[in-house]
Design a protein around this motif. Structure first.
Motif, PDB file in Angstrom:
ATOM      1  N   ALA A 136     -14.371  43.606 -33.980  1.00  0.00           N
ATOM      2  CA  ALA A 136     -14.639  44.825 -34.763  1.00  0.00           C
ATOM      3  C   ALA A 136     -16.122  44.976 -35.074  1.00  0.00           C
ATOM      4  CB  ALA A 136     -13.827  44.801 -36.058  1.00  0.00           C
ATOM      5  N   ASN A 137     -16.954  44.131 -34.455  1.00  0.00           N
ATOM      6  CA  ASN A 137     -18.409  44.189 -34.590  1.00  0.00           C
ATOM      7  C   ASN A 137     -18.869  43.956 -36.028  1.00  0.00           C
ATOM      8  OD1 ASN A 137     -21.078  44.495 -33.742  1.00  0.00           O
ATOM      9  ND2 ASN A 137     -21.068  46.717 -34.084  1.00  0.00           N
ATOM     10  N   ALA A 138     -18.417  42.813 -36.579  1.00  0.00           N
ATOM     11  CA  ALA A 138     -18.837  42.431 -37.922  1.00  0.00           C
ATOM     12  C   ALA A 138     -19.120  40.936 -37.956  1.00  0.00           C
ATOM     13  CB  ALA A 138     -17.758  42.794 -38.945  1.00  0.00           C
ATOM     14  N   HIS A 139     -19.818  40.492 -38.985  1.00  0.00           N
ATOM     15  CA  HIS A 139     -20.146  39.075 -39.163  1.00  0.00           C
ATOM     16  C   HIS A 139     -19.150  38.431 -40.122  1.00  0.00           C
ATOM     17  CE1 HIS A 139     -23.890  38.620 -36.998  1.00  0.00           C
ATOM     18  NE2 HIS A 139     -24.426  39.662 -37.596  1.00  0.00           N
ATOM     19  N   TYR A 140     -18.379  37.503 -39.626  1.00  0.00           N
ATOM     20  CA  TYR A 140     -17.485  36.732 -40.491  1.00  0.00           C
ATOM     21  C   TYR A 140     -18.280  35.567 -41.072  1.00  0.00           C
ATOM     22  CZ  TYR A 140     -13.678  33.521 -41.723  1.00  0.00           C
ATOM     23  OH  TYR A 140     -12.863  32.644 -42.379  1.00  0.00           O
ATOM     24  N   ILE A 141     -18.050  35.229 -42.342  1.00  0.00           N
ATOM     25  CA  ILE A 141     -18.902  34.224 -42.988  1.00  0.00           C
ATOM     26  C   ILE A 141     -18.792  32.835 -42.346  1.00  0.00           C
ATOM     27  CG2 ILE A 141     -18.881  35.432 -45.198  1.00  0.00           C
ATOM     28  CD1 ILE A 141     -16.988  33.214 -46.216  1.00  0.00           C
ATOM     29  N   LEU A 142     -17.724  32.583 -41.584  1.00  0.00           N
ATOM     30  CA  LEU A 142     -17.618  31.307 -40.865  1.00  0.00           C
ATOM     31  C   LEU A 142     -17.687  31.527 -39.354  1.00  0.00           C
ATOM     32  CD1 LEU A 142     -14.849  29.232 -42.749  1.00  0.00           C
ATOM     33  CD2 LEU A 142     -17.327  29.215 -43.063  1.00  0.00           C
ATOM     34  N   LYS A 143     -18.436  32.529 -38.935  1.00  0.00           N
ATOM     35  CA  LYS A 143     -18.491  32.870 -37.513  1.00  0.00           C
ATOM     36  C   LYS A 143     -19.011  31.727 -36.643  1.00  0.00           C
ATOM     37  CE  LYS A 143     -23.052  35.119 -37.772  1.00  0.00           C
ATOM     38  NZ  LYS A 143     -23.751  34.190 -36.878  1.00  0.00           N
ATOM     39  N   ASP A 144     -19.811  30.829 -37.205  1.00  0.00           N
ATOM     40  CA  ASP A 144     -20.356  29.719 -36.418  1.00  0.00           C
ATOM     41  C   ASP A 144     -19.459  28.480 -36.456  1.00  0.00           C
ATOM     42  OD1 ASP A 144     -22.635  31.184 -35.699  1.00  0.00           O
ATOM     43  OD2 ASP A 144     -23.632  30.658 -37.580  1.00  0.00           O
ATOM     44  N   ASN A 145     -18.378  28.557 -37.217  1.00  0.00           N
ATOM     45  CA  ASN A 145     -17.425  27.451 -37.273  1.00  0.00           C
ATOM     46  C   ASN A 145     -16.641  27.394 -35.963  1.00  0.00           C
ATOM     47  OD1 ASN A 145     -14.377  26.688 -37.961  1.00  0.00           O
ATOM     48  ND2 ASN A 145     -15.704  25.572 -39.366  1.00  0.00           N
ATOM     49  N   THR A 146     -16.223  26.205 -35.534  1.00  0.00           N
ATOM     50  CA  THR A 146     -15.535  26.062 -34.243  1.00  0.00           C
ATOM     51  C   THR A 146     -14.058  25.699 -34.384  1.00  0.00           C
ATOM     52  OG1 THR A 146     -16.210  23.732 -34.098  1.00  0.00           O
ATOM     53  CG2 THR A 146     -17.659  25.376 -33.073  1.00  0.00           C
ATOM     54  N   GLU A 147     -13.517  25.799 -35.593  1.00  0.00           N
ATOM     55  CA  GLU A 147     -12.117  25.426 -35.818  1.00  0.00           C
ATOM     56  C   GLU A 147     -11.155  26.537 -35.386  1.00  0.00           C
ATOM     57  OE1 GLU A 147     -10.854  22.651 -36.692  1.00  0.00           O
ATOM     58  OE2 GLU A 147     -12.530  21.517 -37.541  1.00  0.00           O
ATOM     59  N   GLU A 148     -10.023  26.122 -34.817  1.00  0.00           N
ATOM     60  CA  GLU A 148      -8.942  27.054 -34.511  1.00  0.00           C
ATOM     61  C   GLU A 148      -7.831  26.937 -35.555  1.00  0.00           C
ATOM     62  OE1 GLU A 148      -7.498  26.583 -30.573  1.00  0.00           O
ATOM     63  OE2 GLU A 148      -9.374  27.175 -29.629  1.00  0.00           O
ATOM     64  N   LYS A 149      -8.174  26.443 -36.705  1.00  0.00           N
ATOM     65  CA  LYS A 149      -7.206  26.283 -37.786  1.00  0.00           C
ATOM     66  C   LYS A 149      -7.870  26.674 -39.098  1.00  0.00           C
ATOM     67  CE  LYS A 149      -8.416  21.407 -38.318  1.00  0.00           C
ATOM     68  NZ  LYS A 149      -7.936  20.007 -38.277  1.00  0.00           N
ATOM     69  N   ALA A 150      -7.090  26.649 -40.176  1.00  0.00           N
ATOM     70  CA  ALA A 150      -7.630  26.998 -41.480  1.00  0.00           C
ATOM     71  C   ALA A 150      -8.636  25.966 -41.956  1.00  0.00           C
ATOM     72  CB  ALA A 150      -6.491  27.108 -42.489  1.00  0.00           C
ATOM     73  N   VAL A 151      -9.676  26.459 -42.591  1.00  0.00           N
ATOM     74  CA  VAL A 151     -10.684  25.598 -43.199  1.00  0.00           C
ATOM     75  C   VAL A 151     -10.498  25.695 -44.716  1.00  0.00           C
ATOM     76  CG1 VAL A 151     -13.150  25.193 -43.517  1.00  0.00           C
ATOM     77  CG2 VAL A 151     -12.289  25.978 -41.303  1.00  0.00           C
ATOM     78  N   THR A 152     -10.261  24.576 -45.354  1.00  0.00           N
ATOM     79  CA  THR A 152     -10.020  24.598 -46.794  1.00  0.00           C
ATOM     80  C   THR A 152     -11.320  24.410 -47.564  1.00  0.00           C
ATOM     81  OG1 THR A 152      -9.539  22.217 -46.799  1.00  0.00           O
ATOM     82  CG2 THR A 152      -7.678  23.723 -46.533  1.00  0.00           C
ATOM     83  N   MET A 153     -11.516  25.235 -48.579  1.00  0.00           N
ATOM     84  CA  MET A 153     -12.705  25.164 -49.421  1.00  0.00           C
ATOM     85  C   MET A 153     -12.347  25.409 -50.873  1.00  0.00           C
ATOM     86  SD  MET A 153     -15.758  27.111 -47.352  1.00  0.00           S
ATOM     87  CE  MET A 153     -16.325  26.541 -45.746  1.00  0.00           C
ATOM     88  N   SER A 154     -13.177  24.925 -51.768  1.00  0.00           N
ATOM     89  CA  SER A 154     -13.022  25.210 -53.195  1.00  0.00           C
ATOM     90  C   SER A 154     -13.613  26.586 -53.468  1.00  0.00           C
ATOM     91  CB  SER A 154     -13.750  24.154 -54.022  1.00  0.00           C
ATOM     92  OG  SER A 154     -15.159  24.243 -53.794  1.00  0.00           O
ATOM     93  N   PHE A 155     -13.337  27.120 -54.646  1.00  0.00           N
ATOM     94  CA  PHE A 155     -13.921  28.412 -55.003  1.00  0.00           C
ATOM     95  C   PHE A 155     -15.439  28.322 -54.998  1.00  0.00           C
ATOM     96  CE2 PHE A 155     -15.827  31.297 -58.062  1.00  0.00           C
ATOM     97  CZ  PHE A 155     -15.342  32.510 -57.601  1.00  0.00           C
ATOM     98  N   GLU A 156     -15.980  27.222 -55.514  1.00  0.00           N
ATOM     99  CA  GLU A 156     -17.431  27.056 -55.586  1.00  0.00           C
ATOM    100  C   GLU A 156     -18.066  27.104 -54.201  1.00  0.00           C
ATOM    101  OE1 GLU A 156     -15.580  25.864 -59.217  1.00  0.00           O
ATOM    102  OE2 GLU A 156     -15.223  25.159 -57.161  1.00  0.00           O
ATOM    103  N   GLU A 157     -17.395  26.493 -53.230  1.00  0.00           N
ATOM    104  CA  GLU A 157     -17.937  26.501 -51.858  1.00  0.00           C
ATOM    105  C   GLU A 157     -17.931  27.908 -51.273  1.00  0.00           C
ATOM    106  OE1 GLU A 157     -16.913  22.249 -49.835  1.00  0.00           O
ATOM    107  OE2 GLU A 157     -15.181  23.403 -50.534  1.00  0.00           O
ATOM    108  N   VAL A 158     -16.850  28.635 -51.504  1.00  0.00           N
ATOM    109  CA  VAL A 158     -16.786  30.012 -51.009  1.00  0.00           C
ATOM    110  C   VAL A 158     -17.796  30.893 -51.741  1.00  0.00           C
ATOM    111  CG1 VAL A 158     -15.319  32.052 -50.778  1.00  0.00           C
ATOM    112  CG2 VAL A 158     -14.378  29.785 -50.309  1.00  0.00           C
TER     113      VAL A 158
END
Length: 348
Positions: free
Chosen positions: A236-258
């Motif tokens: 959709a021609n947008a930047h996802y905040i984890l676009k450089d991540n290479t995981e094909e699964k969920a990435v878990t983060m705390s609220f502070e990290e997000v």
């Protein structure tokens, strides 16, 4: 099982479970790295993950099937094959109007739920095949069904991370139902739409920054950078905040990290099935600290929801073009001025 928890399971199903790629056999039709099939010598050979199936010409097309996953109902509906279904599990989670009407009429039977299947009823219905995602804890049930001559076909479409590969499963269903022509035509239509929409998205005036999903408890389940959600946002021609991540699964983060990564985010998508921003705050007041919550736009997936059933996880699995169209409408509204969202809904 409560709707909120089921929504979490559905989200994790869409964005999780990386599996090792396998090469497709020569001359076979490849759906993805997980699934391929070959039709030769009057035998249809199917490879689905770690499972293999051989169906002779007198065994297909199937005339009576049972579905144990609501997501597979999307393929059935797109092919107009609802009349083949004789049983479903947890019908309250199926969105299809036609399947619901057949359930109410008794033509389609309720065969249990994710806690326990009614094996005796399933056997009495004498289906040609049962379609389900593979769940290890149900191994004994699967074996009992097989011992009674019932074919159990495992298809894990939720593991696919490329949107059009999820759609491509319709070709396999078409093969099994004697609807090859209809399935191929539908796939080609969706593929053409998707390709044209990707090109349209490139005309967007800017490339906005996007946050996805939400918190469950103390954990934010962000789609990895190679998941289907990330692929939709990229297409959709947008930047996802984890676009450089290479995981094909969920990435878990705390609220502070997000929170630390959310500076500059303009859009928040797939924010659950909430009805309003107030509803979100009632569940997690920390959301109010995010800039995007206060000054950006937030979209949930309740555009086609009826009680416990959500069509985003049903027809949306097949109609990758409509899902992408929703994202483009959200992220580049000027490109689709007359389009009304299908699966997404803005939270106010």
């Amino acid at each position: 099982m409560k709707p909120k928890f089921l929504l979490l399971i559905a989200f994790l199903s869409v964005i999780s479970c990386k599996r090792e790629s396998k090469n497709s056999p020569e001359n076979s039709i490849s759906i993805s790295n997980l699934v391929h099939y070959k039709d030769q010598n009057n035998v249809l050979e199917i490879k689905s993950g770690n499972f293999s199936y051989n169906f002779k010409s007198n065994q297909i097309p199937f005339k009576k099937i049972i579905l144990l996953n609501a997501s597979m109902a999307g393929y059935i509906s797109e092919l107009g094959a609802e009349n083949l279904v004789v049983g479903v599990s947890s019908p309250e989670y199926i969105y299809s109007d036609k399947i619901q009407s057949l359930v109410k009429a008794g033509t389609i039977q309720n065969v249990g739920n994710e806690q326990k299947y009614d094996v005796e009823k399933i056997i009495s219905l004498k289906p040609d095949a049962i379609f389900t995602n593979y769940i290890a804890s149900f191994d004994n049930t699967y074996q009992l069904l097989k011992n009674n001559g019932i074919q159990v076909v495992f298809l894990d479409e939720y593991m696919e991370q490329k949107p059009m590969e999820k759609t491509a499963y319709i070709k396999l269903f078409g093969k099994l139902f004697g609807k090859d022509t209809e399935a191929s035509a539908k796939y080609e239509e969706i593929e053409k739409n998707y390709s044209n929409l990707k090109k349209l998205a490139l005309q967007g005036k800017e490339k906005p920054v996007v946050l996805a999903n939400e918190m469950y408890g103390d954990v934010w389940y962000l789609p990895g950078g190679k998941t289907s959600v990330a692929n939709f946002i990229s297409d959709a021609n947008a930047h996802y905040i984890l676009k450089d991540n290479t995981e094909e699964k969920a990435v878990t983060m705390s609220f502070e990290e997000v929170f630390a990564k959310s500076k500059g985010v303009q859009y928040w998508v797939n924010a659950g099935n909430h009805v309003s921003k107030k509803d979100m705050l009632n569940i997690n007041p920390f959301y109010a600290k995010l800039d995007v919550f206060n000054t950006g736009k937030i979209y949930g997936i309740s555009g086609k929801e009826r009680q416990k059933a959500n069509d985003f996880f049903e027809s949306g699995i097949v109609r990758a073009d409509l899902v992408l169209k929703d994202y483009i409408k959200i992220l580049h509204p000027e490109l689709l001025p007359d389009y009304q969202l299908t699966y997404m809904k803005e939270l106010k």
